[in-house]
Each structure stands twice: as structure tokens, then as C-alpha cells.
Design an enzyme around this catalytic site. Structure first.
Site, PDB file in Angstrom:
ATOM      1  N   PRO A 141       0.817  -1.219   0.000  1.00 54.59           N
ATOM      2  CG  PRO A 141      -0.266  -1.230   2.069  1.00 54.59           C
ATOM      3  CD  PRO A 141       0.578  -2.062   1.170  1.00 54.59           C
ATOM      4  CD  GLU A 176       0.809  -6.353  11.472  1.00 60.36           C
ATOM      5  OE1 GLU A 176       0.579  -5.146  11.553  1.00 60.36           O
ATOM      6  OE2 GLU A 176      -0.061  -7.211  11.284  1.00 60.36           O
ATOM      7  NE  ARG A 178      -8.647  -6.131 -20.008  1.00 55.65           N
ATOM      8  CZ  ARG A 178      -8.993  -5.047 -20.680  1.00 55.65           C
ATOM      9  NH1 ARG A 178      -8.189  -4.006 -20.724  1.00 55.65           N
ATOM     10  NH2 ARG A 178     -10.140  -4.993 -21.310  1.00 55.65           N
ATOM     11  CG  ASP A 234     -10.741  -1.754 -22.242  1.00 58.32           C
ATOM     12  OD1 ASP A 234     -11.789  -2.264 -22.637  1.00 58.32           O
ATOM     13  OD2 ASP A 234      -9.666  -2.355 -22.120  1.00 58.32           O
TER      14      ASP A 234
HETATM   15  N1  ADE Z   1      -0.766  -5.177   0.051  1.00 58.77           N
HETATM   16  C1  ADE Z   1      -1.636  -4.797   0.999  1.00 58.77           C
HETATM   17  N2  ADE Z   1      -2.423  -3.805   0.576  1.00 58.77           N
HETATM   18  C2  ADE Z   1      -2.036  -3.523  -0.716  1.00 58.77           C
HETATM   19  C3  ADE Z   1      -2.459  -2.586  -1.686  1.00 58.77           C
HETATM   20  N3  ADE Z   1      -3.432  -1.713  -1.453  1.00 58.77           N
HETATM   21  N4  ADE Z   1      -1.820  -2.589  -2.870  1.00 58.77           N
HETATM   22  C4  ADE Z   1      -0.820  -3.454  -3.111  1.00 58.77           C
HETATM   23  N5  ADE Z   1      -0.372  -4.350  -2.231  1.00 58.77           N
HETATM   24  C5  ADE Z   1      -0.981  -4.395  -1.041  1.00 58.77           C
END
Ligand code: ADE
Length: 267
Positions: A93, A133, A171, A186
Site C-alpha cells: 500500500p 505486518e 490484456r 476500454d
Molecule cells: N498489500 C496490501 N495492501 C495492498 C495494496 N493496497 N496494494 C498493493 N499491495 C498491497
């Protein structure tokens, strides 16, 4: 047998979660036709201790476990060489946000390989899925070359994100979608959201298909679709319009929308 246009190497502690998606539909066919190849590598296979441990407590204390660096480095370097010559992408994230532009960047080496005169080894993309974590920071610093997030939310691991990247990138390889122009209209590909689609029956529960689509007039249909794409984007994702390639005719249509249907200010 020719080399696939693109090879994905996925490093994960949960290779089993990939099979149902990768063994279905379009991605299955793309693998069967040797357009893409996907190799799953279980990081646990590169542990050297008796209990095959892949995580440990964080230095400095605190909750949660951290993925250990050794099995990850060994796995990636055993498969890809040391140092790896292809991108090694950590799904996290904290990465740069994935979108159609990033998918296009990632597929580029595959498209170049398809037009090269001599057959070269397949371009590869390594996808490293984090779990627990977090992952020991030295993996980010000294092994990974790129970090990608699929959105501003936290998943339990990078596996779903890796599938999203594999899907969106694959794709874009010619031949993966049945229709050669499949990816061009798309949503997002053209910088606009896509126009609405209809199929038979022409009337369902009293709801008709727009008359223009039944008219057989291809120029009118093309204009209607373009205007619907503009309208949708203007209504739902006005943030996309400044970056969309627009013709004079498009701009006039949008100006008319602004004049006729002033947009609700953001709540
Ligand atoms: N791992 C945990 N959350 C994630 C996300 N939002 N994007 C990519 N990998 C992740």
C-alpha cells in the site's frame, strides 16, 4: 514454440490462491497460447531452517511479524540472478498507485519484443507479495526496483494486488483479448470512461435500447458513443477530463453540457 511475450515471476507465501483465477477464462487461454507465462515461486521453499520460518518479531518491539529478508533475497536471486535484470515489483500500500498508465508502462518491453527482428528472451516482471505486518526494509532498499499499490486501502497481502497487475498488463498484449481492438475503447484506455453497452433483447421489461444503436448508421453510432463517454466522464470522473485527448467537437459538446446541466458542486 516461440517465447511468450511476457513472463511473470510471482514470489509469494500463498501460491495456491493464484490458481483459480489464473486457470480460468482469458488468462488461461493466454497461457495456453504462449502469449504469457506465469511462474509461481513459494518463498518458503527457500528457507533453510527446520521449521521453514519466513517471519520474525520486529526489532524495537511492537505488534505483528515482519517477513525475514533471507528467504526473499534467496528466492528472487535464485530465479532471476543476482542482481536481477528485470523489474522486481513489491506490492504494497506504500507503492505508487497502479492505473492504466502504469499497466501500459509495464507491458512496453513485451510490445517491443513482439516487433523486434530477432527472437529475444521473454521480458520478465517479478512480483513480490508482502504479508504479515510488513517486510524487512532491506528488501525494499536492496532488492526491489519498484513498489506498486492498487489503491488506498490495506489488504492482508500483496497476492490480490499481483493478480490485478497480471490481469491489467496481460490484456494489453496483442492476442490476449479475442477482439484485436478489445483494449482500445476500454474505460481509461482512451482517457475517458467507456460508453454504455447494450445487447439483445431490444426491449427488456419495457426498458428499450437507445434507438440510435439499432439504426445501422455507423457514423451516428460512433458519435453517440463518443458523446456518452464524454457525458459519463463529465458526470462521474471530471478529474480525468483535463488529461483526456479531446477534439474541438468534444470540447463543444462538453461546453454545451456545462451550459445546460450545471454540475452539482461537491458535497
Ligand atoms: N498489500 C496490501 N495492501 C495492498 C495494496 N493496497 N496494494 C498493493 N499491495 C498491497
Amino acid at each position: 514454440m516461440t517465447a511468450p511475450a511476457l513472463q511473470f515471476d510471482v514470489f509469494t507465501l500463498f501460491p495456491d490462491v493464484f490458481a483459480p483465477y489464473l486457470q480460468s477464462s482469458i488468462l488461461l487461454r493466454a497461457q495456453q497460447r504462449q502469449l504469457i507465462q506465469i511462474q509461481l515461486h513459494n518463498i518458503r521453499d527457500w528457507t533453510t531452517d527446520r521449521h521453514h520460518i519466513t517471519d520474525d518479531e520486529p526489532y524495537g518491539g511492537g505488534g505483528g511479524m515482519v517477513m525475514k529478508p533471507e528467504p526473499i533475497f534467496t528466492a528472487v536471486e535464485s530465479v532471476l540472478g543476482s542482481p536481477p535484470t528485470c523489474p522486481v515489483i513489491l506490492l504494497t500500500p506504500q507503492g505508487r498507485l497502479f492505473n492504466q498508465g502504469v499497466a501500459r508502462q509495464l507491458v512496453q518491453p513485451a510490445l517491443e519484443g513482439l516487433t523486434a527482428a530477432a527472437e529475444l528472451p521473454s521480458p520478465r516482471l517479478a512480483l513480490l507479495c508482502g504479508r504479515y505486518e510488513g517486510i524487512d526494509e532491506r528488501v525494499r532498499q536492496y532488492l526491489v526496483s519498484d513498489e506498486i499499490s492498487i489503491g488506498d486501502y490495506v489488504l492482508t497481502g500483496g497476492e490480490l494486488a499481483a493478480l490485478v497487475v497480471i490481469d491489467a498488463v496481460s490484456r494489453l498484449i496483442p492476442g490476449v483479448l479475442g477482439d484485436p481492438d478489445g483494449a482500445e475503447d476500454d474505460s481509461h484506455a482512451s482517457g475517458l470512461l467507456e460508453y454504455p453497452h447494450y445487447t439483445r433483447p431490444p426491449e427488456f421489461r419495457g426498458y428499450p435500447v437507445p434507438e440510435v444503436l439499432l439504426s445501422g448508421d455507423h457514423a451516428r453510432i460512433a458519435r453517440w458513443r463518443r458523446e456518452q463517454a464524454l457525458l459519463r466522464t463529465w458526470q462521474r470522473r471530471p478529474d480525468m477530463l483535463p488529461n483526456a485527448p479531446l477534439s474541438d467537437k468534444d470540447r463543444k459538446f462538453l461546453a454545451k453540457l456545462e451550459a445546460e446541466l450545471p454540475q452539482e458542486p461537491d458535497a
